[in-house]
Scaffold this motif. Structure first.
Motif, PDB file in Angstrom:
ATOM      1  N   ARG A 114       2.026   7.002  16.547  1.00  0.00           N
ATOM      2  CA  ARG A 114       1.308   8.276  16.442  1.00  0.00           C
ATOM      3  C   ARG A 114       0.479   8.528  17.668  1.00  0.00           C
ATOM      4  O   ARG A 114       0.091   7.622  18.333  1.00  0.00           O
ATOM      5  CB  ARG A 114       0.397   8.253  15.217  1.00  0.00           C
ATOM      6  N   ARG A 170       0.744   2.690  -5.342  1.00  0.00           N
ATOM      7  CA  ARG A 170      -0.588   2.225  -5.770  1.00  0.00           C
ATOM      8  C   ARG A 170      -0.463   1.458  -7.090  1.00  0.00           C
ATOM      9  O   ARG A 170       0.074   2.000  -8.064  1.00  0.00           O
ATOM     10  CB  ARG A 170      -1.485   3.444  -5.960  1.00  0.00           C
ATOM     11  N   ARG A 219      -1.918  -4.123   6.482  1.00  0.00           N
ATOM     12  CA  ARG A 219      -1.245  -4.855   7.559  1.00  0.00           C
ATOM     13  C   ARG A 219      -2.269  -5.482   8.509  1.00  0.00           C
ATOM     14  O   ARG A 219      -2.126  -6.620   8.939  1.00  0.00           O
ATOM     15  CB  ARG A 219      -0.324  -3.888   8.307  1.00  0.00           C
ATOM     16  N   GLY A 245      -4.861  -0.579  -3.277  1.00  0.00           N
ATOM     17  CA  GLY A 245      -5.299   0.805  -3.134  1.00  0.00           C
ATOM     18  C   GLY A 245      -5.653   1.171  -1.701  1.00  0.00           C
ATOM     19  O   GLY A 245      -5.926   2.339  -1.409  1.00  0.00           O
ATOM     20  N   GLN A 246      -5.638   0.198  -0.787  1.00  0.00           N
ATOM     21  CA  GLN A 246      -5.945   0.522   0.613  1.00  0.00           C
ATOM     22  C   GLN A 246      -4.712   1.072   1.314  1.00  0.00           C
ATOM     23  O   GLN A 246      -3.592   0.946   0.832  1.00  0.00           O
ATOM     24  CB  GLN A 246      -6.437  -0.736   1.321  1.00  0.00           C
ATOM     25  N   ARG A 247      -4.919   1.684   2.463  1.00  0.00           N
ATOM     26  CA  ARG A 247      -3.811   2.276   3.204  1.00  0.00           C
ATOM     27  C   ARG A 247      -2.924   1.169   3.810  1.00  0.00           C
ATOM     28  O   ARG A 247      -3.422   0.094   4.145  1.00  0.00           O
ATOM     29  CB  ARG A 247      -4.335   3.178   4.318  1.00  0.00           C
ATOM     30  N   PRO A 248      -1.616   1.461   3.968  1.00  0.00           N
ATOM     31  CA  PRO A 248      -0.710   0.450   4.512  1.00  0.00           C
ATOM     32  C   PRO A 248      -1.196  -0.153   5.836  1.00  0.00           C
ATOM     33  O   PRO A 248      -1.105  -1.366   6.040  1.00  0.00           O
ATOM     34  CB  PRO A 248       0.593   1.237   4.714  1.00  0.00           C
ATOM     35  N   GLU A 249      -1.754   0.674   6.726  1.00  0.00           N
ATOM     36  CA  GLU A 249      -2.218   0.175   8.031  1.00  0.00           C
ATOM     37  C   GLU A 249      -3.329  -0.848   7.853  1.00  0.00           C
ATOM     38  O   GLU A 249      -3.412  -1.843   8.569  1.00  0.00           O
ATOM     39  CB  GLU A 249      -2.757   1.333   8.903  1.00  0.00           C
ATOM     40  N   ARG A 250      -4.196  -0.558   6.891  1.00  0.00           N
ATOM     41  CA  ARG A 250      -5.346  -1.437   6.635  1.00  0.00           C
ATOM     42  C   ARG A 250      -4.862  -2.785   6.070  1.00  0.00           C
ATOM     43  O   ARG A 250      -5.377  -3.844   6.436  1.00  0.00           O
ATOM     44  CB  ARG A 250      -6.272  -0.707   5.652  1.00  0.00           C
ATOM     45  N   GLY A 304       0.794  -1.222   0.000  1.00  0.00           N
ATOM     46  CA  GLY A 304       0.000   0.000   0.000  1.00  0.00           C
ATOM     47  C   GLY A 304       0.829   1.276   0.000  1.00  0.00           C
ATOM     48  O   GLY A 304       0.282   2.374   0.109  1.00  0.00           O
ATOM     49  N   VAL A 305       2.148   1.138  -0.124  1.00  0.00           N
ATOM     50  CA  VAL A 305       3.020   2.330  -0.159  1.00  0.00           C
ATOM     51  C   VAL A 305       2.961   2.955  -1.547  1.00  0.00           C
ATOM     52  O   VAL A 305       2.936   4.179  -1.699  1.00  0.00           O
ATOM     53  CB  VAL A 305       4.474   1.946   0.210  1.00  0.00           C
ATOM     54  N   HIS A 357       8.584   7.769   9.949  1.00  0.00           N
ATOM     55  CA  HIS A 357       7.220   7.276   9.813  1.00  0.00           C
ATOM     56  C   HIS A 357       6.976   6.014  10.632  1.00  0.00           C
ATOM     57  O   HIS A 357       5.864   5.532  10.725  1.00  0.00           O
ATOM     58  CB  HIS A 357       6.857   7.052   8.333  1.00  0.00           C
TER      59      HIS A 357
END
Ligand SMILES: Nc1ncnc2c1ncn2[C@@H]1O[C@H](COP(=O)(O)OP(=O)(O)OP(=O)(O)O)[C@@H](O)[C@H]1O
Length: 278
Positions: free
Chosen positions: A278, A54, A76, A69-74, A51-52, A274
């Motif tokens: 957070r 696309r 993982r 296309g999903q976010r890296p957190e999603r 996800g880094v 990164h």
């Protein structure tokens, strides 16, 4: 049977496609090798799965569920972890804190279970928990990097360059861990500069060159027909590279038959902002 399917993936970087229409299936409980010369597009493919980057177009299907296309957190959280090439640790944090950083999105229980599992796989890290990452050898750093990916207990893991910069003696310590992780049911896509290492672990194998797949089949077949690997490497004109990965042992390929090489073991650690919680 569970599988991670990378289907028809194209990735653009700097305005040009560097991965073109690549399809690879990673079955659960097996190591799948991805080989190819520098610049073939292997790292870009891994970053697209994580996800880094696309994929445009392309699908990343986890048991049929679309992750592209999903976010890296999603991604993982869905159970797919990546170990990008050259990942660095937070140098002033201890081994334990570097591992904990990777658990920030997990529940308390999952974090504790994941940490316990990572330390079970790498008992050496259990003895080094309070040591700042900057004081670790290259092999220990790579163990922490792998532990960071394994701590979320992923179902699939994509490892970009397991042995880069490591002495052969260290690589030989990592190989059984990769085998054990796969045996526990995890599907592994292993990018590895030394074909001998990757093919000794893998069931399926793929060779990429110039952004496209040049070979897809079994690791056994590729071992029997090294010309298929050879031709992909030679397309880049790197006969030396091709012979290094194909002929002889890992140690010979690394040019360090002694296996000692303190220098080869050590590499600098740089902070990766990164990766901060957070
Ligand atoms: N940030 C970037 N911007 C533009 N092009 C890039 C970028 N990073 C890599 N590339 C290009 O993408 C292509 C594929 O590189 P990639 O790193 O994916 O290959 P690789 O097979 O992983 O090789 P290596 O083992 O050297 O990392 C190369 O032509 C490279 O120059």
């Amino acid at each position: 049977m569970s599988q991670l399917e990378l289907r028809d993936i194209t990735v653009e970087r700097g305005g040009r496609p560097v991965v073109k229409d690549v399809t690879i299936t990673v079955p659960a409980g097996e190591v799948t090798a991805l080989l190819g010369p520098n610049g073939a597009g292997k790292s870009s493919l891994v970053l697209a799965v994580g996800g880094v980057l696309r994929p445009r177009p392309g699908s990343v299907l986890l048991d049929g569920t679309e992750l592209a296309g999903q976010r890296p957190e999603r991604i993982r959280a869905a159970g797919v972890a990546i170990v990008p090439e050259g990942r660095r640790l937070l140098p002033d944090l201890s081994v334990d804190d570097n591992i904990r950083v990777a658990t920030y999105a997990l529940s308390k229980k999952d974090a504790a279970d994941g940490r316990a599992r990572a330390l079970e796989l790498f008992p050496r890290l259990g003895q080094r928990l309070t040591v700042p990452a900057r004081l670790l050898s290259g092999g220990e750093q790579q163990m922490v990097v792998l532990a960071q990916a394994l701590v979320s207990q992923p179902r699939y893991i994509l490892i970009d360059e397991l042995s880069l910069g490591l002495a052969p003696v260290i690589v030989n310590q990592l190989i059984p861990v990769i085998r054990e992780v796969a045996a526990s049911g995890v599907g592994i896509l292993l990018i590895e500069q030394f074909a001998t290492v990757a093919l000794s672990l893998a069931t399926g194998a793929h060779v990429m060159e110039g952004g496209v797949l040049r070979y897809s089949g079994t690791a056994a077949e590729l071992k029997e027909h090294p010309d298929r690997l050879h031709s992909a490497y030679l397309l880049r004109g790197s006969a030396v590279e091709a012979s290094a990965v194909l002929d002889g042992s890992v140690a010979e390929a690394l040019g360090d038959a002694s296996g000692a090489g303190e220098k080869a073991e050590l590499r600098p650690v740089r902070a990766v902002p990164h990766m901060m919680p957070r």
